[in-house]
Write a protein that holds these residues in place. Structure first.
Motif, PDB file in Angstrom:
ATOM      1  N   MET A   1      34.818  34.518  40.587  1.00  0.00           N
ATOM      2  CA  MET A   1      35.622  35.456  41.284  1.00  0.00           C
ATOM      3  C   MET A   1      34.949  36.273  42.359  1.00  0.00           C
ATOM      4  SD  MET A   1      37.635  36.368  37.911  1.00  0.00           S
ATOM      5  CE  MET A   1      38.435  35.038  37.169  1.00  0.00           C
ATOM      6  N   HIS A   2      34.272  35.799  43.383  1.00  0.00           N
ATOM      7  CA  HIS A   2      33.966  36.631  44.552  1.00  0.00           C
ATOM      8  C   HIS A   2      33.021  36.143  45.662  1.00  0.00           C
ATOM      9  CE1 HIS A   2      32.544  38.419  40.885  1.00  0.00           C
ATOM     10  NE2 HIS A   2      31.579  39.000  41.442  1.00  0.00           N
ATOM     11  N   ARG A   3      32.859  36.780  46.676  1.00  0.00           N
ATOM     12  CA  ARG A   3      31.798  36.819  47.646  1.00  0.00           C
ATOM     13  C   ARG A   3      31.895  36.059  48.958  1.00  0.00           C
ATOM     14  NH1 ARG A   3      27.402  37.468  43.795  1.00  0.00           N
ATOM     15  NH2 ARG A   3      27.652  39.655  43.938  1.00  0.00           N
ATOM     16  N   ARG A   4      31.385  36.607  49.975  1.00  0.00           N
ATOM     17  CA  ARG A   4      31.369  36.153  51.352  1.00  0.00           C
ATOM     18  C   ARG A   4      31.111  37.355  52.216  1.00  0.00           C
ATOM     19  NH1 ARG A   4      36.759  33.384  49.878  1.00  0.00           N
ATOM     20  NH2 ARG A   4      35.894  33.146  47.836  1.00  0.00           N
ATOM     21  N   ARG A   5      31.383  37.325  53.553  1.00  0.00           N
ATOM     22  CA  ARG A   5      30.924  38.447  54.376  1.00  0.00           C
ATOM     23  C   ARG A   5      32.048  39.133  55.120  1.00  0.00           C
ATOM     24  NH1 ARG A   5      26.048  40.654  56.831  1.00  0.00           N
ATOM     25  NH2 ARG A   5      26.949  42.691  56.846  1.00  0.00           N
ATOM     26  N   SER A   6      31.939  40.404  55.287  1.00  0.00           N
ATOM     27  CA  SER A   6      32.968  41.166  55.989  1.00  0.00           C
ATOM     28  C   SER A   6      32.345  42.345  56.701  1.00  0.00           C
ATOM     29  CB  SER A   6      34.000  41.653  54.970  1.00  0.00           C
ATOM     30  OG  SER A   6      34.822  42.598  55.563  1.00  0.00           O
ATOM     31  N   VAL A   7      33.039  42.809  57.749  1.00  0.00           N
ATOM     32  CA  VAL A   7      32.497  43.903  58.535  1.00  0.00           C
ATOM     33  C   VAL A   7      32.940  45.268  58.037  1.00  0.00           C
ATOM     34  CG1 VAL A   7      31.845  44.091  60.934  1.00  0.00           C
ATOM     35  CG2 VAL A   7      33.630  42.483  60.272  1.00  0.00           C
ATOM     36  N   GLN A 115      37.036  25.857  34.331  1.00  0.00           N
ATOM     37  CA  GLN A 115      38.403  25.854  34.861  1.00  0.00           C
ATOM     38  C   GLN A 115      38.445  26.213  36.342  1.00  0.00           C
ATOM     39  OE1 GLN A 115      40.700  28.570  32.437  1.00  0.00           O
ATOM     40  NE2 GLN A 115      40.134  27.531  30.540  1.00  0.00           N
ATOM     41  N   THR A 116      37.568  27.118  36.751  1.00  0.00           N
ATOM     42  CA  THR A 116      37.612  27.604  38.130  1.00  0.00           C
ATOM     43  C   THR A 116      36.664  26.880  39.082  1.00  0.00           C
ATOM     44  OG1 THR A 116      36.054  29.345  37.497  1.00  0.00           O
ATOM     45  CG2 THR A 116      38.382  29.916  37.483  1.00  0.00           C
ATOM     46  N   GLY A 117      35.736  26.078  38.542  1.00  0.00           N
ATOM     47  CA  GLY A 117      34.845  25.324  39.421  1.00  0.00           C
ATOM     48  C   GLY A 117      33.419  25.811  39.476  1.00  0.00           C
ATOM     49  N   GLY A 118      32.972  26.523  38.452  1.00  0.00           N
ATOM     50  CA  GLY A 118      31.581  26.961  38.409  1.00  0.00           C
ATOM     51  C   GLY A 118      31.451  28.473  38.337  1.00  0.00           C
ATOM     52  N   PRO A 119      30.218  28.957  38.081  1.00  0.00           N
ATOM     53  CA  PRO A 119      29.949  30.390  37.939  1.00  0.00           C
ATOM     54  C   PRO A 119      30.401  31.226  39.135  1.00  0.00           C
ATOM     55  CG  PRO A 119      28.082  29.135  37.181  1.00  0.00           C
ATOM     56  CD  PRO A 119      28.994  28.154  37.840  1.00  0.00           C
ATOM     57  N   ASP A 124      34.297  34.740  41.980  1.00  0.00           N
ATOM     58  CA  ASP A 124      35.145  34.926  43.157  1.00  0.00           C
ATOM     59  C   ASP A 124      36.597  35.154  42.730  1.00  0.00           C
ATOM     60  OD1 ASP A 124      33.048  34.640  44.902  1.00  0.00           O
ATOM     61  OD2 ASP A 124      33.489  32.568  45.441  1.00  0.00           O
ATOM     62  N   ALA A 125      37.059  34.334  41.794  1.00  0.00           N
ATOM     63  CA  ALA A 125      38.446  34.443  41.320  1.00  0.00           C
ATOM     64  C   ALA A 125      38.672  35.773  40.606  1.00  0.00           C
ATOM     65  CB  ALA A 125      38.777  33.277  40.391  1.00  0.00           C
ATOM     66  N   LEU A 126      37.687  36.196  39.833  1.00  0.00           N
ATOM     67  CA  LEU A 126      37.802  37.457  39.093  1.00  0.00           C
ATOM     68  C   LEU A 126      37.898  38.637  40.060  1.00  0.00           C
ATOM     69  CD1 LEU A 126      37.928  38.465  36.212  1.00  0.00           C
ATOM     70  CD2 LEU A 126      35.464  38.779  36.240  1.00  0.00           C
ATOM     71  N   LEU A 127      37.094  38.606  41.100  1.00  0.00           N
ATOM     72  CA  LEU A 127      37.110  39.682  42.094  1.00  0.00           C
ATOM     73  C   LEU A 127      38.437  39.700  42.846  1.00  0.00           C
ATOM     74  CD1 LEU A 127      35.499  41.928  43.601  1.00  0.00           C
ATOM     75  CD2 LEU A 127      34.868  40.170  45.262  1.00  0.00           C
ATOM     76  N   GLU A 128      38.888  38.515  43.268  1.00  0.00           N
ATOM     77  CA  GLU A 128      40.094  38.428  44.089  1.00  0.00           C
ATOM     78  C   GLU A 128      41.373  38.694  43.293  1.00  0.00           C
ATOM     79  OE1 GLU A 128      39.920  34.625  45.974  1.00  0.00           O
ATOM     80  OE2 GLU A 128      38.029  35.084  47.013  1.00  0.00           O
ATOM     81  N   GLN A 129      41.420  38.200  42.056  1.00  0.00           N
ATOM     82  CA  GLN A 129      42.657  38.301  41.274  1.00  0.00           C
ATOM     83  C   GLN A 129      42.733  39.544  40.396  1.00  0.00           C
ATOM     84  OE1 GLN A 129      43.169  34.659  39.060  1.00  0.00           O
ATOM     85  NE2 GLN A 129      42.593  33.404  40.812  1.00  0.00           N
ATOM     86  N   GLN A 130      41.582  40.015  39.924  1.00  0.00           N
ATOM     87  CA  GLN A 130      41.585  41.133  38.981  1.00  0.00           C
ATOM     88  C   GLN A 130      40.882  42.382  39.503  1.00  0.00           C
ATOM     89  OE1 GLN A 130      43.353  40.807  36.270  1.00  0.00           O
ATOM     90  NE2 GLN A 130      43.729  38.616  36.496  1.00  0.00           N
ATOM     91  N   ASP A 206      44.518  35.223  32.192  1.00  0.00           N
ATOM     92  CA  ASP A 206      43.948  33.881  32.307  1.00  0.00           C
ATOM     93  C   ASP A 206      43.636  33.571  33.764  1.00  0.00           C
ATOM     94  OD1 ASP A 206      43.231  31.257  32.192  1.00  0.00           O
ATOM     95  OD2 ASP A 206      44.840  30.652  30.846  1.00  0.00           O
ATOM     96  N   VAL A 207      42.422  33.904  34.167  1.00  0.00           N
ATOM     97  CA  VAL A 207      42.009  33.671  35.544  1.00  0.00           C
ATOM     98  C   VAL A 207      41.990  32.184  35.867  1.00  0.00           C
ATOM     99  CG1 VAL A 207      40.032  33.729  37.090  1.00  0.00           C
ATOM    100  CG2 VAL A 207      40.736  35.774  35.931  1.00  0.00           C
ATOM    101  N   GLY A 208      41.589  31.369  34.891  1.00  0.00           N
ATOM    102  CA  GLY A 208      41.524  29.929  35.115  1.00  0.00           C
ATOM    103  C   GLY A 208      42.869  29.369  35.514  1.00  0.00           C
TER     104      GLY A 208
END
Length: 217
Positions: A1-7, A115-119, A124-130, A206-208
């Protein structure tokens, strides 16, 4: 659930939290610097602030960080809601004479990651969804495992509409038996809905499954 870059460069969370008034509990007791007190156990403003800042930092590093931040304007309140729920589930576990082991948490986390495709995809999913930072991922997994254990002890299947309603009712009843005092800045605990946040929040998440839906969409 997360990560990438932003200003994005905002972090007013610290200032807002530090400006919160002192919390007065029942019986005239005061709890300096508390966001909430659950059965005499204080959730400090510092603990809440650390969670909120960690999430905001992770969101700012995400590719769609600006969007994530705009979608979680009530982050301090929803984060505190989760921290209070954690203590309610701890009480429910104790009442059911059950516990959650580190191995069980790790096994569930492994399942989510598959379920989500790796650690990283899981975080990334946890950050975005929850709205949960990587540093709080373990607590989030623990809560899901614990809720399922409590549901099993109560003979409830939370994955069915009827079971989910029963689970919410039972947790609401339990929270009503507990002494939950919230700093007025964040609202009051609603025992009927068993929540602090404005929107209803499921006890078992259920994030998955959500990730699979997103990938298919």
């Amino acid at each position: 659930m997360h990560r990438r870059r932003s200003v994005v460069t905002v972090s007013s969370a610290a200032a807002v939290l530090l400006a919160a008034p002192l919390l007065t509990g029942c019986g005239g007791d005061t709890y300096p610097g508390s966001a909430a007190v659950v059965d005499g156990d204080a959730i400090s403003l510092t603990q809440l602030q650390d969670r909120v800042v960690a999430t905001r930092d992770a969101q700012r590093e995400a590719q769609n960080g600006e969007q994530l931040i705009s979608q979680t304007g009530r982050l301090p309140r929803t984060t505190l809601d989760g921290m209070i729920r954690h203590r309610i589930v701890e009480r429910a576990l104790a009442d059911a004479d059950a516990s959650v082991s580190r191995r069980e948490v790790q096994e569930q986390r492994d399942a989510y990651e598959q379920q989500t495709g790796g650690p990283k995809a899981f975080e990334d999913a946890l950050l975005e969804q929850q709205g949960v930072a990587p540093s709080a991922a373990e607590d989030w997994v623990w809560l899901n495992v614990a809720v399922q254990k409590v549901a099993d002890a109560w003979g409830v299947d939370p994955k069915t509409p009827k079971g989910n309603k029963t689970l919410n009712t039972r947790f609401a009843e339990l929270s009503g038996e507990m002494d939950i005092v919230v700093n007025p800045r964040y609202g009051t605990w609603d025992t009927e809905r068993s929540t602090l946040a404005p929107a209803d929040t499921p006890w078992l998440k259920d994030v998955g499954a959500q990730q699979e839906i997103q990938q298919q969409g």
